[in-house]
Design a protein around this motif. Structure first.
Motif, mmCIF file in Angstrom:
data_model
loop_
_atom_site.group_PDB
_atom_site.id
_atom_site.type_symbol
_atom_site.label_atom_id
_atom_site.label_comp_id
_atom_site.label_asym_id
_atom_site.label_seq_id
_atom_site.Cartn_x
_atom_site.Cartn_y
_atom_site.Cartn_z
ATOM 1 N N LYS A 7 70.111 28.510 -22.539
ATOM 2 C CA LYS A 7 69.795 28.363 -23.591
ATOM 3 C C LYS A 7 69.974 29.384 -24.432
ATOM 4 N N THR A 8 69.862 30.109 -25.335
ATOM 5 C CA THR A 8 69.990 31.158 -25.953
ATOM 6 C C THR A 8 68.610 30.890 -27.085
ATOM 7 N N ALA A 9 68.026 32.387 -27.367
ATOM 8 C CA ALA A 9 66.757 31.948 -27.983
ATOM 9 C C ALA A 9 67.641 32.369 -29.276
ATOM 10 N N ALA A 10 66.251 31.637 -30.256
ATOM 11 C CA ALA A 10 67.345 31.027 -31.756
ATOM 12 C C ALA A 10 66.839 32.820 -31.861
ATOM 13 N N PRO A 11 67.997 33.534 -33.155
ATOM 14 C CA PRO A 11 67.579 34.514 -33.634
ATOM 15 C C PRO A 11 66.437 35.077 -35.033
ATOM 16 N N CYS A 12 65.603 35.742 -34.402
ATOM 17 C CA CYS A 12 64.921 36.497 -34.834
ATOM 18 C C CYS A 12 64.914 38.127 -34.481
ATOM 19 N N PRO A 13 64.754 38.272 -36.206
ATOM 20 C CA PRO A 13 64.840 39.607 -36.188
ATOM 21 C C PRO A 13 63.095 40.838 -35.571
ATOM 22 N N LYS A 14 62.436 39.873 -35.514
ATOM 23 C CA LYS A 14 61.263 40.533 -35.924
ATOM 24 C C LYS A 14 60.312 40.512 -33.768
ATOM 25 N N LEU A 15 60.634 39.149 -33.514
ATOM 26 C CA LEU A 15 60.175 39.188 -32.231
ATOM 27 C C LEU A 15 61.968 39.855 -31.336
ATOM 28 N N GLU A 16 62.610 39.378 -31.729
ATOM 29 C CA GLU A 16 63.642 41.085 -31.163
ATOM 30 C C GLU A 16 63.252 41.836 -31.560
ATOM 31 N N SER A 17 63.165 43.030 -32.441
ATOM 32 C CA SER A 17 62.238 44.203 -32.047
ATOM 33 C C SER A 17 61.241 44.897 -31.418
ATOM 34 N N PHE A 18 59.962 43.239 -31.353
ATOM 35 C CA PHE A 18 59.305 43.586 -29.911
ATOM 36 C C PHE A 18 59.850 43.649 -28.881
ATOM 37 N N TYR A 19 60.606 42.641 -28.563
ATOM 38 C CA TYR A 19 60.907 42.533 -27.323
ATOM 39 C C TYR A 19 61.919 43.616 -26.367
ATOM 40 N N THR A 20 62.458 44.513 -27.333
ATOM 41 C CA THR A 20 63.303 45.180 -27.614
ATOM 42 C C THR A 20 62.006 46.810 -27.244
ATOM 43 N N GLN A 21 61.909 47.217 -28.260
ATOM 44 C CA GLN A 21 60.830 48.144 -28.429
ATOM 45 C C GLN A 21 59.262 48.056 -27.986
ATOM 46 N N ARG A 22 58.725 47.277 -27.785
ATOM 47 C CA ARG A 22 57.406 47.303 -26.902
ATOM 48 C C ARG A 22 57.221 46.237 -26.022
ATOM 49 N N SER A 23 57.619 44.988 -25.486
ATOM 50 C CA SER A 23 57.209 44.286 -24.207
ATOM 51 C C SER A 23 57.877 42.896 -24.615
ATOM 52 N N ARG A 24 58.574 42.624 -22.952
ATOM 53 C CA ARG A 24 59.202 41.744 -22.883
ATOM 54 C C ARG A 24 58.312 40.723 -22.440
ATOM 55 N N GLN A 25 57.286 41.020 -22.069
ATOM 56 C CA GLN A 25 55.897 39.789 -22.134
ATOM 57 C C GLN A 25 54.500 40.212 -22.868
ATOM 58 N N PRO A 26 54.646 40.142 -23.845
ATOM 59 C CA PRO A 26 53.433 39.498 -25.052
ATOM 60 C C PRO A 26 52.222 39.522 -24.210
ATOM 61 N N THR A 27 51.325 40.150 -24.152
ATOM 62 C CA THR A 27 49.611 39.985 -24.610
ATOM 63 C C THR A 27 49.165 38.515 -24.980
ATOM 64 N N GLN A 28 48.080 38.093 -24.677
ATOM 65 C CA GLN A 28 47.709 36.706 -25.908
ATOM 66 C C GLN A 28 47.332 37.515 -27.384
ATOM 67 N N SER A 29 46.841 38.677 -26.963
ATOM 68 C CA SER A 29 46.404 39.738 -28.397
ATOM 69 C C SER A 29 47.812 39.899 -29.291
ATOM 70 N N GLU A 30 48.929 39.874 -28.568
ATOM 71 C CA GLU A 30 50.237 40.278 -28.817
ATOM 72 C C GLU A 30 50.948 39.226 -30.116
ATOM 73 N N ILE A 31 50.556 38.206 -28.942
ATOM 74 C CA ILE A 31 51.003 37.039 -29.360
ATOM 75 C C ILE A 31 50.436 36.150 -30.104
ATOM 76 N N VAL A 32 49.175 36.671 -31.001
ATOM 77 C CA VAL A 32 48.731 36.012 -31.761
ATOM 78 C C VAL A 32 48.867 36.783 -32.781
ATOM 79 N N SER A 33 49.383 37.975 -32.719
ATOM 80 C CA SER A 33 49.758 38.156 -34.114
ATOM 81 C C SER A 33 51.358 38.290 -34.327
#
Length: 404
Positions: A74-100
């Motif tokens: 199942k593919t993830a729904a398109p979300c430019p902001k999450l995609e940018s975070f995924y490709t540029q910062r981390s594939r596994q966000p921390t709890q604080s990053e998830i809150v932001s």
């Protein structure tokens, strides 16, 4: 400018009392020359091209015969902001990053965690790609082992290890052993060229070290005319790689669990015997001890043995992974083969942190399919529903009897 001539000083490459003039007494075609190693570079590119053709045209039909199919993801729904975070910062966000990210995207924590899990699943290599890599290595190791055994079984040093050093270094080189060296060296060069394109595994660093050590061993042993002992090292290593790659091929298919487990146990036995028993007791002992009966130590002697010891350390590292996998396999049998689903969230997070479970084992999966888990959950749900209906029926009959 004087560094290059110093590299070829005879006391680096030859035992005391021997000179390059002694080597020139051999025939031109029977004498290994360092420039011959340049032949391995175009051959490595040829292996890369041959592998592309094999994985494109031959591996897919073979995989279909073994029941290799890509799992539905199942593919993830398109979300430019999450995609940018995924490709540029981390594939596994921390709890604080998830809150932001929750305040940034207007999504709940569960939705963001699910999106990242699905997005990571999209980047996983498909089953057909894994099968193609395993099949390519299987056929090469099989051909290399058969060819190596054919050109070594009637040679005296195959049975008597002291023959590896008799009359060294003035030992003539046979053309069959020349091509055996060139093909093995070209193959490891091709693996190193494609290591950043292939499936990245947990032991990525160990694989890079292994390929570099193998290339150095082959190049140095050829230049120093360590060809006899070098051919034995190559043959010994290829023997355990054949059942490994065949086990991985069957693990990616459906309905081959017993065959896969049998081949893996066979691989584990061959690996542990050849790499932890035969290699140190026969090969390293031959190069460290028996060779001293025929010549005095020199720089090449120490360098070659250091490389063999580094290789042995890698063998011990992989033996630990193999034994851990064998324990999991036996534990799975004791539990009626009810293994965890490889697509579960816990397993997925562990794999993302470290790649695959093991290395020289590739993506060897000993888990049941997702359908098995779903069927058990469905059966559990049906059982719960039946129990509820039975309780309601019993209570209703009690009320009827009281009313009467």
């Amino acid at each position: 400018m004087d560094l290059l001539p110093d590299i070829w000083r005879q006391d680096y490459w030859l035992p005391p009392g021997h000179t390059w003039r002694d080597m020139e007494q051999l025939a031109e075609s029977d004498r290994p020359k360092p420039l011959d190693l340049l032949v391995a570079l175009p051959l490595a590119l040829g292996f890369v091209a041959l592998r592309y053709v094999f994985e494109r045209f031959f591996a897919p039909p073979l995989g279909r015969c073994l029941g290799v199919r890509n799992r539905f993801q199942k593919t993830a729904a398109p979300c430019p902001k999450l995609e940018s975070f995924y490709t540029q910062r981390s594939r596994q966000p921390t709890q604080s990053e998830i809150v932001s990210l929750m305040s940034l995207c207007g999504k709940t924590q569960r939705q963001i965690e699910t999106w990242f899990r699905l997005r990571r699943n999209q980047d996983r290599p498909c089953q057909t790609k894994k099968f193609g890599e395993a099949a390519w290595r299987f056929f090469f190791y099989l051909v290399a082992f058969v060819a190596g055994l054919a050109c070594l079984i009637d040679r005296p040093w195959f049975w008597d290890r002291r023959e590896c050093w008799r009359q060294y270094p003035e030992q003539p080189m046979e053309r069959a052993h020349y091509w055996y060296y060139m093909l093995e060296l070209s193959f490891y060069n091709s693996l190193l060229l494609r290591i950043f394109v292939d499936i990245k595994r947990k032991d990525f660093k160990e694989q890079v070290i292994h390929h570099l050590v193998c290339i150095l061993l082959l190049s140095f042993s050829y230049s120093a005319n360590y060809i006899r002992i070098g051919t034995l090292v190559m043959l010994l290593h290829d023997s355990s790689d054949i059942p490994l790659e065949s086990a991985k091929m069957f693990s990616y298919g459906t309905g081959w669990r017993k065959t896969c487990n049998t081949l893996f146990v066979l691989f584990a036995v061959i690996f542990l015997v050849t790499r932890l028993v035969v290699f140190p007791s026969k090969i390293i002992h031959t190069t460290l001890v028996l060779s001293m009966e025929f010549f005095q130590p020199f720089a090449g002697y120490y360098f070659f043995n250091i490389l063999l010891i580094v290789l042995q350390v890698l063998h011990i590292f992989w033996a630990g992974l193999i034994l851990r996998m064998v324990c999991k396999l036996l534990k799975g049998k004791l539990e009626k083969d009810e293994r965890s689903d490889e697509e579960s969230e816990i397993e997925e997070k562990e794999e993302d942190k470290g790649g695959d479970e093991n290395a020289d084992l590739g993506d060897y999966c000993w888990d049941t399919s997702k359908d098995t888990i779903n069927s058990k959950l469905s059966g559990l749900a049906n059982t719960c529903v039946l129990n509820t209906l039975t309780n309601h029926r019993a209570s209703a009959s009690k009320r009827m009897r009281k009313a009467q």
